[in-house]
Design a protein around this motif. Sequence first.
Motif, PDB file in Angstrom:
ATOM      1  N   ALA A  75       0.834  -1.209   0.000  1.00 45.73           N
ATOM      2  CA  ALA A  75       0.000   0.000   0.000  1.00 45.73           C
ATOM      3  C   ALA A  75       0.863   1.251   0.000  1.00 45.73           C
ATOM      4  O   ALA A  75       0.573   2.218  -0.700  1.00 45.73           O
ATOM      5  CB  ALA A  75      -0.931  -0.003   1.218  1.00 45.73           C
ATOM      6  N   LEU A  76       1.934   1.244   0.800  1.00 48.21           N
ATOM      7  CA  LEU A  76       2.799   2.422   0.888  1.00 48.21           C
ATOM      8  C   LEU A  76       3.562   2.675  -0.404  1.00 48.21           C
ATOM      9  O   LEU A  76       3.916   3.808  -0.707  1.00 48.21           O
ATOM     10  CB  LEU A  76       3.794   2.276   2.049  1.00 48.21           C
ATOM     11  CG  LEU A  76       3.198   2.358   3.447  1.00 48.21           C
ATOM     12  CD1 LEU A  76       4.274   2.098   4.490  1.00 48.21           C
ATOM     13  CD2 LEU A  76       2.541   3.697   3.687  1.00 48.21           C
ATOM     14  N   GLU A  77       3.815   1.632  -1.152  1.00 50.15           N
ATOM     15  CA  GLU A  77       4.568   1.771  -2.393  1.00 50.15           C
ATOM     16  C   GLU A  77       3.672   1.968  -3.611  1.00 50.15           C
ATOM     17  O   GLU A  77       4.174   2.159  -4.714  1.00 50.15           O
ATOM     18  CB  GLU A  77       5.464   0.548  -2.588  1.00 50.15           C
ATOM     19  CG  GLU A  77       6.576   0.462  -1.549  1.00 50.15           C
ATOM     20  CD  GLU A  77       7.364  -0.832  -1.610  1.00 50.15           C
ATOM     21  OE1 GLU A  77       6.978  -1.742  -2.385  1.00 50.15           O
ATOM     22  OE2 GLU A  77       8.352  -0.936  -0.879  1.00 50.15           O
ATOM     23  N   SER A  78       2.359   1.963  -3.407  1.00 44.32           N
ATOM     24  CA  SER A  78       1.451   2.086  -4.550  1.00 44.32           C
ATOM     25  C   SER A  78       1.477   3.513  -5.091  1.00 44.32           C
ATOM     26  O   SER A  78       1.708   4.478  -4.373  1.00 44.32           O
ATOM     27  CB  SER A  78       0.026   1.706  -4.149  1.00 44.32           C
ATOM     28  OG  SER A  78      -0.526   2.717  -3.326  1.00 44.32           O
TER      29      SER A  78
ATOM     30  N   ALA B  87      -1.035   5.258  -6.157  1.00 43.38           N
ATOM     31  CA  ALA B  87      -2.145   6.052  -5.620  1.00 43.38           C
ATOM     32  C   ALA B  87      -1.768   6.664  -4.275  1.00 43.38           C
ATOM     33  O   ALA B  87      -2.037   7.844  -4.018  1.00 43.38           O
ATOM     34  CB  ALA B  87      -3.390   5.185  -5.475  1.00 43.38           C
ATOM     35  N   PHE B  88      -1.141   5.875  -3.423  1.00 38.10           N
ATOM     36  CA  PHE B  88      -0.743   6.392  -2.108  1.00 38.10           C
ATOM     37  C   PHE B  88       0.327   7.462  -2.254  1.00 38.10           C
ATOM     38  O   PHE B  88       0.255   8.515  -1.614  1.00 38.10           O
ATOM     39  CB  PHE B  88      -0.240   5.264  -1.201  1.00 38.10           C
ATOM     40  CG  PHE B  88       0.282   5.765   0.119  1.00 38.10           C
ATOM     41  CD1 PHE B  88      -0.595   6.115   1.122  1.00 38.10           C
ATOM     42  CD2 PHE B  88       1.639   5.910   0.340  1.00 38.10           C
ATOM     43  CE1 PHE B  88      -0.127   6.594   2.338  1.00 38.10           C
ATOM     44  CE2 PHE B  88       2.120   6.392   1.543  1.00 38.10           C
ATOM     45  CZ  PHE B  88       1.234   6.730   2.548  1.00 38.10           C
ATOM     46  N   LEU B  89       1.319   7.205  -3.094  1.00 35.26           N
ATOM     47  CA  LEU B  89       2.395   8.183  -3.280  1.00 35.26           C
ATOM     48  C   LEU B  89       1.859   9.487  -3.855  1.00 35.26           C
ATOM     49  O   LEU B  89       2.269  10.573  -3.444  1.00 35.26           O
ATOM     50  CB  LEU B  89       3.492   7.593  -4.167  1.00 35.26           C
ATOM     51  CG  LEU B  89       4.268   6.416  -3.553  1.00 35.26           C
ATOM     52  CD1 LEU B  89       5.252   5.844  -4.557  1.00 35.26           C
ATOM     53  CD2 LEU B  89       4.978   6.839  -2.283  1.00 35.26           C
TER      54      LEU B  89
ATOM     55  N   SER C 115      -1.239  10.620  -3.519  1.00 38.75           N
ATOM     56  CA  SER C 115      -2.018  11.237  -2.448  1.00 38.75           C
ATOM     57  C   SER C 115      -1.103  11.925  -1.445  1.00 38.75           C
ATOM     58  O   SER C 115      -1.369  13.050  -1.007  1.00 38.75           O
ATOM     59  CB  SER C 115      -2.859  10.166  -1.741  1.00 38.75           C
ATOM     60  OG  SER C 115      -3.424  10.672  -0.565  1.00 38.75           O
ATOM     61  N   LEU C 116      -0.022  11.262  -1.097  1.00 37.44           N
ATOM     62  CA  LEU C 116       0.945  11.830  -0.159  1.00 37.44           C
ATOM     63  C   LEU C 116       1.574  13.097  -0.733  1.00 37.44           C
ATOM     64  O   LEU C 116       1.692  14.116  -0.030  1.00 37.44           O
ATOM     65  CB  LEU C 116       2.022  10.798   0.176  1.00 37.44           C
ATOM     66  CG  LEU C 116       3.070  11.204   1.194  1.00 37.44           C
ATOM     67  CD1 LEU C 116       2.429  11.517   2.537  1.00 37.44           C
ATOM     68  CD2 LEU C 116       4.101  10.095   1.347  1.00 37.44           C
TER      69      LEU C 116
END
Length: 115
Positions: free
Chosen positions: A48-51, A53-55, A57-58
């Motif tokens: 999840a952290l490497e996806s 979408a997450f990056l 969003s971050l």
Amino acid sequence: MLALLLLLLLTFLCASTQAKAEEAEAKLIEEETARRVEQEVQKRVRAALESDAFLHSLQTRMDAERKALTDKMLAEVAREVEEEKKKQLEKALAELPPPDIAAHTAAPPPPTPPP
């Protein structure tokens, strides 16, 4: 009678040993399950952290926070500049000599005749 007591003792000892073995087996199963669950959780969190979408969003949140901080700092600097301007103006006005009241109350000079 002694044989009966020995039989009961052996039965008790076997039952106790079996119960301890079952307890040990249950504990091992619980530990293995906890280890596997922990591994799966770590795997999912890492994914999840490497996806993307997450990056994304971050990055969006970081950009918004950076802009908010910049705006706040600029507003603070502008406020400080205005306060300093006001102080400097008040200081400059305080250093001016008092106006000559007599010059303001005297009659205006007569108009000069035309040539």
